[in-house]
Write a protein that holds these residues in place. Sequence first.
Motif, PDB file in Angstrom:
ATOM      1  N   ARG A 238       0.822  -1.211   0.000  1.00 43.80           N
ATOM      2  CA  ARG A 238       0.000   0.000   0.000  1.00 43.80           C
ATOM      3  C   ARG A 238       0.855   1.261   0.000  1.00 43.80           C
ATOM      4  O   ARG A 238       0.491   2.279  -0.589  1.00 43.80           O
ATOM      5  CB  ARG A 238      -0.906  -0.008   1.236  1.00 43.80           C
ATOM      6  N   GLY A 282      -2.263 -15.663  -1.586  1.00 45.58           N
ATOM      7  CA  GLY A 282      -1.567 -15.453  -2.852  1.00 45.58           C
ATOM      8  C   GLY A 282      -0.594 -16.597  -3.061  1.00 45.58           C
ATOM      9  O   GLY A 282      -0.933 -17.740  -2.785  1.00 45.58           O
ATOM     10  N   GLY A 294       7.253  -0.717   1.177  1.00 43.87           N
ATOM     11  CA  GLY A 294       5.951  -0.157   1.559  1.00 43.87           C
ATOM     12  C   GLY A 294       4.976  -1.250   1.939  1.00 43.87           C
ATOM     13  O   GLY A 294       3.770  -1.149   1.694  1.00 43.87           O
TER      14      GLY A 294
END
Length: 350
Positions: A238, A282, A294
């Motif tokens: 993000r 995932g 990040g």
Amino acid sequence: MNNMGLEEYKGVFIYAQQVDNELSSIAFELIGKAKELAKDLGTDVTAVLLGSNVKGLTDELGEYGADKVIVVDNPELETYRTEPYAQALAAVINEYKPEIMLVGATAIGRDLGPTVSARVATGLTADCTKLEIGDFPINAVPGKEDEQKHNQLLMTRPAFGGNTIATIACPDNRPQMATVRPGVMQKLPKEAGRKAEVIEFNPTLEKNNRYVDILNVVKAVGNVENIMDAKVLVSGGRGVGSKENFKMLQDLADVFGGMVSCSRAAVENGWLAQDYQVGQTGKTVRPQIYFAIGISGAIQHVAGMEESDLIIAINKDEDAPIFSVADYGIVGDLNKIVPALTEALKAEMK
Ligand code: FAD
């Protein structure tokens, strides 16, 4: 099935998934893990290969460590369909009685594994990330010492959205079945010329009302590149802030010939496709270098990358949990650090 027959069940079996007559990487990963389990149990590893015209694939299974390969070669098995595949695998289990049966937690395995476990009346632990042989306490009675069942398959998987880890055993039924996450277990190095004993088995596959006919196969134009194969991954979260900013991460990845991947937050923001997401929902990756840029380091993300050889985290928050799994941490603004790092590396590699 009752307890009486448990000792009849011997050997560690893996389902050697093939698609379009090409073995999937998970087949070799499962053999790698099965070898360890078989060593602890003093037994051998059998790969079960189902398909049409697949006999040519047995050599490769031997080279990656299978001691035996049971092949069911039948035109009905040309393309994966639940019914004929489940009949074939259940027939193999009923005939050869494995102690352990491992299946990859792929789209196919997630369908096939539970269907077969129900048919052979045993349990299955789905989506395992760890497997080992050990003791399992049974008949736990407060104040009394537990009785231990020895040499059980202990199957570990994240539970409750990754907030806890559960270890599950199947002490009263055989085979002990598990589906295993792709990318978690390691394949053995290929041993050219190593041969497995090949056993051809031809069970009758009965057409019943659960059979489906395939009218047409339309292949999705998927991403040909797979983050699970990349040696260097530059992963953004993000904190990267926008789709455009991912270009900066691609530039860094290009220095190494690596690939860009991401956290779930980046997928939810529409910055990258789900194929690139690392983590519990995932992919599980273990590249030589993993940059976490990040990304805060939520447990569900870390579950998919903590086995990477070298982890480098860039985050402006010095208390971000990602730093506790990182080998190197850089605290600061990624918008400044990433371009500077890319330039420095380019200069270094000239
Ligand atoms: P955030 O947690 O918001 O972190 C952003 C980070 O960027 C922060 O640490 C911040 O300090 C840093 N930052 C911001 N701006 C800058 C800047 N300019 N410079 C440097 N650093 C900056 N998540 C996954 O990733 N994969 C999964 O497979 C997955 N599966 C899940 C399954 C379940 C059942 C659940 C409940 C959650 C799952 N999640 C998964 C979500 C997970 O819990 C986190 O919400 C997600 O990983 C957070 O993504 P992130 O780290 O990118 O974002």
